[in-house]
Design an enzyme around this catalytic site. Structure first.
Site, PDB file in Angstrom:
ATOM      1  N   HIS A  25      -5.315  -6.097  -9.674  1.00  0.00           N
ATOM      2  CA  HIS A  25      -5.811  -4.911  -8.979  1.00  0.00           C
ATOM      3  C   HIS A  25      -7.216  -5.084  -8.437  1.00  0.00           C
ATOM      4  CE1 HIS A  25      -2.220  -3.049 -10.755  1.00  0.00           C
ATOM      5  NE2 HIS A  25      -2.212  -2.510  -9.564  1.00  0.00           N
ATOM      6  N   CYS A  43       5.681  -2.135   0.022  1.00  0.00           N
ATOM      7  CA  CYS A  43       4.228  -1.956   0.071  1.00  0.00           C
ATOM      8  C   CYS A  43       3.461  -2.888  -0.848  1.00  0.00           C
ATOM      9  CB  CYS A  43       3.861  -0.503  -0.225  1.00  0.00           C
ATOM     10  SG  CYS A  43       4.403   0.036  -1.858  1.00  0.00           S
TER      11      CYS A  43
HETATM   12  C1  PEP Z   1       3.306  -2.974  -6.332  1.00  0.00           C
HETATM   13  O1  PEP Z   1       3.492  -3.044  -7.548  1.00  0.00           O
HETATM   14  O2  PEP Z   1       3.775  -3.792  -5.521  1.00  0.00           O
HETATM   15  C2  PEP Z   1       2.488  -1.893  -5.780  1.00  0.00           C
HETATM   16  C3  PEP Z   1       2.422  -1.712  -4.484  1.00  0.00           C
HETATM   17  O3  PEP Z   1       1.774  -1.141  -6.641  1.00  0.00           O
HETATM   18  P1  PEP Z   1       0.465  -1.627  -7.380  1.00  0.00           P
HETATM   19  O4  PEP Z   1       0.055  -2.942  -6.773  1.00  0.00           O
HETATM   20  O5  PEP Z   1      -0.572  -0.581  -7.178  1.00  0.00           O
HETATM   21  O6  PEP Z   1       0.907  -1.763  -8.778  1.00  0.00           O
END
Ligand code: PEP
Ligand code: MG
Length: 752
Positions: free
Chosen positions: A366, A679
């Site tokens: 993240h 996404c």
């Molecule tokens: C994912 O897991 O691909 C996503 C878009 O959510 P995050 O990266 O915020 O966990």
């Protein structure tokens, strides 16, 4: 030497004074060796410093022939002095001349001295010189004597480093001037020219000699208690991601902090008259020097732990425990850290941040996502950088090639200035595509959306020409707040987002915390496997008040407009049902209070838990849209922690298992006519995005900086042709299809 044992402090203090005198460097060094020799009752005391070519030069002596000064050079490893330097530890010999490593230098006149003790002058664990003492008699030096000499060497090292004493030609450490290059894995593309800022500032120890040894002992004791207390709390709280630590690292800290050997060495260093800070520094240097020589990489990896631990301890001693985010930043900061949590990166002043260099962590972690959102040039897994950088170093961060250049030459700077200009031209070309619809060569319109999470992301929507916001990570607001954002605050943010987006759709994802996304003020308790733990929708359903407040804020913000809410980490259909019921209750409440409703409410689910792959036919009819969170989906499919760089890149997203899973989702969405998007970070990488489109996705969402390159790719792609190639490739049994897909792109002129 016995005279020094009882009271080295006066000598050390005098030594500092001598070093600070307004005399030539040579005169000061001459005084230093004289002072040491007289204090320790030795016939000879000599100082050797390392030259740029690695040799050791005799720069001052009391007792040997003065003609030898600057004329005696020992090659690396040569003679007893070379041996001390190479092994970076004290050596003593009662009969030095009969030691096999002894190298006779007639110009020194040392043949009359028999006993020898040499200690390394260490800086950052590297030997920058050697301090020696010799006596005529064949004698054994006591441990206390050697210890006192080591402390003296440390004071010399610190004084040399703090500048002034050494002129260039006498040379000490040259690391600061040398250019250095490191490689890493790009997280977020870009090229940054700037200056190094250490995320966890190193404390410069300026007060070396204790006024009151007992007081220093107490200070150190208290700092160690605070430190161990902090480590224990961090482990108990599971506050790992926020502090940017991994459990393993904390375990290592804890082990060191409780290590008797470490504490004893600190105590001994204190006993020689050092301050608590200087004792920590001294033990750190010695330990580093020992570890650097160990052949086993695992020990060398532990260097970081010793450094971090010593740094923390020094910060406790100096009373400053903040990261660099709260300090003065240069205009063009390139922040270097071992690792950090996403919220810590958000603490920095965005205007002054140019780049981020991490030593550890996966490219899908993240903090990496936040770096992309901020448009920073960023790389990870840049091993060894921390050890070499000095705060304020000039640096070039090339997050395209995955390189960090420290203290670059003028030629390199010029080359990179050209590269930056080239990038700017390319960005201009992408900008020219801003209003061109993203349509493939075979006429497929591809929805290109951006991922966002904060208000400052919004200008990107216009700049990139994206169709909308495909993923708004609402947790970022929670992560950067000091306390829970109240209903009003949440509503205000959502309203501003919708206002700025105008008629472009925005998909708000409900709170997705847990895993490495930690809310500092929300204690969820430690978990063995936080990525598989109590997070996202699981937390929302167990704490419905939290979830309902957020939904209420969204509903109120959206009045009269379309609202899309997306639920993260859905693992079974029942969760979606329950969440929908909670949303419906909030809608009822809105009605009951006569408040305006959204013009349309759509509730979608993220597909990021593999179990959903076998529930699609029951799930899809209950959703208004779905979005694949490929970051988590891939992490769970391969059981490979996305934040752990040892495994995060181990499996290729462009491999049949992932692509077959994606195709299965495309087919199910088509069967149920459910709008589908993706996404995860793969949507922002041209080759991966090309593949996803080849599989049938017609909408994807990515970091804003990726929209230009992805649109250029879309405009040059024949999606149907790629679909056929993928059918053939997926029927085969290759481990990764990356090379085949690259070949397809090259053969067909797809811009990836
Ligand atoms: C994912 O897991 O691909 C996503 C878009 O959510 P995050 O990266 O915020 O966990
Ligand atoms: Mg996710």
């Amino acid at each position: 030497m016995p005279a020094s044992v009882g009271a080295p402090r006066q000598m050390l203090r005098r030594l500092r004074e001598v070093m600070a005198e307004h005399e030539s460097a040579q005169a000061r060094l001459d005084k230093v060796v004289m002072l040491i020799a007289s204090n320790i009752v030795a016939e000879v005391c000599s100082l050797y410093l390392r030259r740029r070519d690695g040799s050791l030069e005799l720069v001052a002596t009391e007792g040997l022939n003065v003609e030898a000064v600057h004329n005696t050079h020992l090659k690396p490893g040569e003679g007893l002095v070379g041996l001390v330097a190479e092994q970076a530890e004290p050596k003593q010999f009662a009969d030095a001349q009969h030691h096999p490593a002894f190298s006779y230098r007639p110009e020194t006149g040392e043949e009359i001295y028999h006993s020898f003790v040499g200690v390394p002058i260490l800086r950052g664990g590297h030997t920058i010189g050697v301090l020696t003492v010799q006596n005529r008699t064949m004698r054994q030096y006591s441990d206390e004597e050697v210890e006192a000499l080591q402390t003296t060497a440390m004071v010399i090292a610190e004084t040399l480093a703090s500048g002034g004493i050494i002129s260039d030609e006498v040379t000490a450490e040259t690391r600061r001037e040398a250019t250095a290059r490191f490689t890493g894995v790009p997280i977020s593309e870009g090229v940054a020219l700037g200056h190094v800022v250490l995320h966890e500032p190193r404390i410069v120890v300026t007060r070396l000699i204790a006024e009151d040894v007992e007081l220093e002992r107490k200070r150190l004791q208290q700092a160690i208690e605070e430190l161990t207390g902090q480590i224990d709390t961090m482990m108990e709280r599971g506050d790992l991601a926020r502090a940017g630590e991994h459990h393993e690292v904390l375990e290592a800290f804890r082990m060191f902090a409780h290590d008797h050997g470490w504490r004893r060495r600190l105590d001994e260093a204190l006993g020689t008259g050092l301050t608590a800070e200087a004792a920590v520094q001294r033990v750190r240097n010695d330990t580093r020097a020992r570890m650097l020589r160990m052949p086993d990489q695992r020990f060398r990896d532990r260097l970081h732990d010793i450094d971090d631990l010593s740094n923390r301890l020094l910060r406790f001693l100096s009373g400053g425990t903040e990261t660099a985010a709260t300090g003065d930043l240069p205009e063009d900061a390139i922040v270097v850290a071992r690792t950090m949590g996403p919220a810590e990166l958000l603490d920095y002043d965005r205007q002054r941040l140019r780049g981020l260099v991490l030593e550890e962590g996966g490219a899908n972690s993240h903090v990496a996502i936040v770096a992309r959102a901020l448009g920073l040039a960023a790389i990870t897994q840049c091993k060894g950088a921390l050890e070499t950088v000095e705060p304020g170093d000039a640096a070039i961060l090339d997050a395209e090639g995955g390189e960090l250049h420290l203290r670059p030459t003028q030629e390199l700077v010029s080359a990179y200035v050209d590269k930056v200009q080239f990038r700017a031209r390319r960005q201009a070309q992408y900008a020219a595509l801003r209003d061109v619809p993203a349509v493939t060569l075979d006429g497929q319109r591809i929805g290109l959306n951006i991922n966002a999470g904060l208000l400052f992301d919004l200008p990107h929507l216009d700049q990139s020409g994206a169709d909308g916001i495909g993923l708004f990570r609402t947790e970022l607001q929670f992560m950067i707040s000091a306390t829970f954002p109240r209903l009003e605050q949440q509503m205000r943010l959502y309203r501003s987002i919708l206002d700025s987006a105008g008629d472009r759709p925005v998909v708000f994802r409900s709170l997705d915390v847990g895993g490495d996304k930690v809310i500092p003020y929300f204690r969820a308790g430690a978990e063995e496997n936080p990525a598989l733990g109590w997070r996202a929708i699981r937390m929302a359903l167990d704490r419905p008040a939290l979830f309902r407040t957020q939904i209420r804020a969204l509903l109120r913000a959206a009045q009269g407009r379309e609202l899309q809410v997306m639920l993260p980490m859905i693992s079974e259909v029942a969760e979606l049902r329950t969440a929908r019921e909670l949303i419906d209750k909030e809608v009822m409440l809105l009605k009951r209070h006569g408040r305006p409703e959204p013009s349309k409410l759509m509730v979608g689910a993220m597909i990021e838990v593999p179990a959903l792959l076998w529930q699609l036919d029951s799930l899809l009819p209950l959703t208004d849209f779905v979005s694949v969170g490929s970051n988590d989906l891939v992490q769970f499919l391969f059981a490979a922690d996305r934040g752990n760089d040892r495994v995060s890149e181990r499996f290729d997203v462009l491999s049949p298992p992932v692509l077959r899973a994606l195709r299965q989702i495309v087919e199910a969405a088509a069967r149920h006519e459910t709008p589908l998007t993706l996404c995860g970070e793969m949507a922002g990488r041209p080759l991966e995005a090309m593949t996803v489109i080849g599989l049938g996705f017609r909408s994807i969402s990515m970091a804003p900086a990726s929209v230009g390159p992805i649109k250029a790719m879309v405009l040059s792609l024949d999606a149907g042709k790629l679909g056929q190639r993928l059918d053939a490739l997926l029927a085969g049994d290759e481990t990764s299809l990356r090379e085949d897909l690259k070949r397809f792109a090259a053969e067909n002129g797809v811009q990836v």
